[in-house]
Design an enzyme around this catalytic site. Structure first.
Site, PDB file in Angstrom:
ATOM      1  CE1 TYR A  22      -3.670  -2.475   0.222  1.00  0.00           C
ATOM      2  CE2 TYR A  22      -2.613  -3.277   2.227  1.00  0.00           C
ATOM      3  CZ  TYR A  22      -3.556  -3.422   1.218  1.00  0.00           C
ATOM      4  OH  TYR A  22      -4.380  -4.519   1.214  1.00  0.00           O
ATOM      5  CG  HIS A  95     -10.009  -2.856  -4.332  1.00  0.00           C
ATOM      6  ND1 HIS A  95     -10.389  -2.941  -3.013  1.00  0.00           N
ATOM      7  CD2 HIS A  95     -11.068  -3.237  -5.071  1.00  0.00           C
ATOM      8  CE1 HIS A  95     -11.645  -3.365  -2.970  1.00  0.00           C
ATOM      9  NE2 HIS A  95     -12.080  -3.546  -4.205  1.00  0.00           N
ATOM     10  NE  ARG A 106      -5.691  -9.714   0.211  1.00  0.00           N
ATOM     11  CZ  ARG A 106      -5.889  -9.227   1.438  1.00  0.00           C
ATOM     12  NH1 ARG A 106      -6.827  -8.339   1.654  1.00  0.00           N
ATOM     13  NH2 ARG A 106      -5.128  -9.615   2.444  1.00  0.00           N
TER      14      ARG A 106
HETATM   15  C1  DQA Z   1      -7.740  -3.090  -0.523  1.00  0.00           C
HETATM   16  C2  DQA Z   1      -7.709  -4.576  -0.876  1.00  0.00           C
HETATM   17  C3  DQA Z   1      -8.458  -5.400   0.156  1.00  0.00           C
HETATM   18  O1  DQA Z   1      -8.413  -6.784  -0.177  1.00  0.00           O
HETATM   19  C4  DQA Z   1      -7.820  -5.224   1.523  1.00  0.00           C
HETATM   20  O2  DQA Z   1      -8.542  -5.935   2.499  1.00  0.00           O
HETATM   21  C5  DQA Z   1      -7.656  -3.793   1.910  1.00  0.00           C
HETATM   22  C6  DQA Z   1      -7.222  -2.848   0.884  1.00  0.00           C
HETATM   23  C7  DQA Z   1      -6.885  -2.251  -1.502  1.00  0.00           C
HETATM   24  O3  DQA Z   1      -7.031  -1.033  -1.483  1.00  0.00           O
HETATM   25  O4  DQA Z   1      -6.064  -2.794  -2.230  1.00  0.00           O
HETATM   26  O5  DQA Z   1      -7.791  -3.425   3.051  1.00  0.00           O
HETATM   27  O6  DQA Z   1      -9.077  -2.632  -0.605  1.00  0.00           O
END
Ligand code: DQA
Length: 136
Positions: A22, A95, A106
């Site tokens: 991130y 995301h 995911r």
């Molecule tokens: C997310 C992806 C999700 O799977 C994860 O739980 C997050 C961040 C992303 O921004 O890539 O908390 O939403």
């Protein structure tokens, strides 16, 4: 144009959590860059770790578009999905990471089907791309 950026669970930890996924910037830093990009528009930023609060924010939204990163709630929150279905405001799901290149759990979003569109995998720029989509 009035845009509402909603970040869900654990996104307040951006800059601290899983930096390789991130990035190193905080959510506040990212929101600052988004606000600078959309300087001619009215931007509101909201973050909550609480599912019901996110639903309430969606329900009360009065804006041209919602940019929503629901975090892990994306993968199982029928409540947030229903809140999106209840509002007349279009919602773009966002995301930062490419969720399709990550763990299998995911790959599923219970939100995508009721959103206007989905943007994944462009880091902080996912929010900007989603916001720009309301101008097309
Ligand atoms: C997310 C992806 C999700 O799977 C994860 O739980 C997050 C961040 C992303 O921004 O890539 O908390 O939403």
């Amino acid at each position: 144009m009035k845009l509402l950026f909603i970040n869900g669970v654990n996104l307040n930890m951006t800059g601290t959590r899983e930096k390789g996924v991130y990035g190193e910037q905080t959510l506040e830093d990212i929101n600052g860059e988004i606000a600078a990009h959309f300087k001619g528009d009215e931007c509101e930023f909201y973050q909550s770790n609480i599912e019901g609060e996110i639903c309430a924010k969606i329900q009360s939204a009065k804006c041209d578009g919602i940019i929503l990163n629901a975090g892990a709630y994306t993968h199982y929150s029928v409540a947030i999905r229903d809140a999106i279905s209840c509002t007349n405001v279009p919602v773009v799901e966002v995301h930062m990471s490419n969720v399709h290149a990550r763990e299998e759990f995911r790959h599923t979003s219970v939100l995508s089907a009721v959103c206007k569109g989905v943007i994944v995998g462009f880091g902080k720029n996912s929010y900007i791309l989603a916001g720009e989509s309301f101008k097309l």
